[in-house]
Design a protein around this motif. Sequence first.
Motif: not given
Length: 263
Positions: A45, A48, A200, A223, A228-229, A232-233, A235-236
């Motif tokens: 992280c 971020s 996802e 997350s 999961w990252s 990434t979660e 950002n989605m």
Amino acid sequence: MPVIDAHSHIYPDKIACKASSAVGDFYGVDMNAKNASASSMLAACEGSPITHHLVHSVATTPGQVPIINDFIAEQCRAHDNFVGFATMHQDFEDVEGEINRAIDLGLKGVKIHPDTQKVNMDDPRLMHLYEVIEGRLPIVIHTGDYRYDFSHPRRLKRILHTFPNLVVDAAHFGGWSVFDYALEYLEDENCYVDTSSALEFLGPRRTVELVRAYGVERVMFGSDFPMWSPVTEYNMLAAMPFTQEEFEAITWHNAERFIGQEI
């Protein structure tokens, strides 16, 4: 602004890779290269927008309960951006005593996983736990799995009606892998849901629809690290068409209300 990841698992360094692999085996996901230590999560992280983490682990035997609770409390002392949740097992003898000890350790809630603990979430042994923590601590309950009945959303509905003052996060949008089914049971109930292990699978359109259906004030970003990252979660979620006010509620204010603590 703060961003709170409201659903993260961490493990001691010496078992972090083994624990991650075991989680992957349970869900049929290749986790062999993932390290579920606190340091790995923080490194993932770094840089971020994610600033805080609600952290927990799950006891699969009664004897693991105090060991895990000590570990989570230790990690919270080492990292002031961690909010720790205790574990509990249905066969632990002194539930009230351990909950009192967890509070003394500075832990802010409880996490259980009926599927890996192999117990119905409305089993009388867990109903006693809810009685002990109602009005005192919030609880994250893994909810939903098409393979098992332990965590079925209908069981949570019974719990919520029995303990109306219990603060609950029905993890994974109220029903991992049975998201729409969960909505039928929980749409009008008094509980939170989180986004962990869901984005996802759902995609942007259905995620937004579910947030609107539950009410944005009930949804928390999570997350499910190390599954999961976290970045990434995040950002989605950030790419979805939420207003700034809605996004701040999901990533910040709702988690504050859930834990009863300003971040």
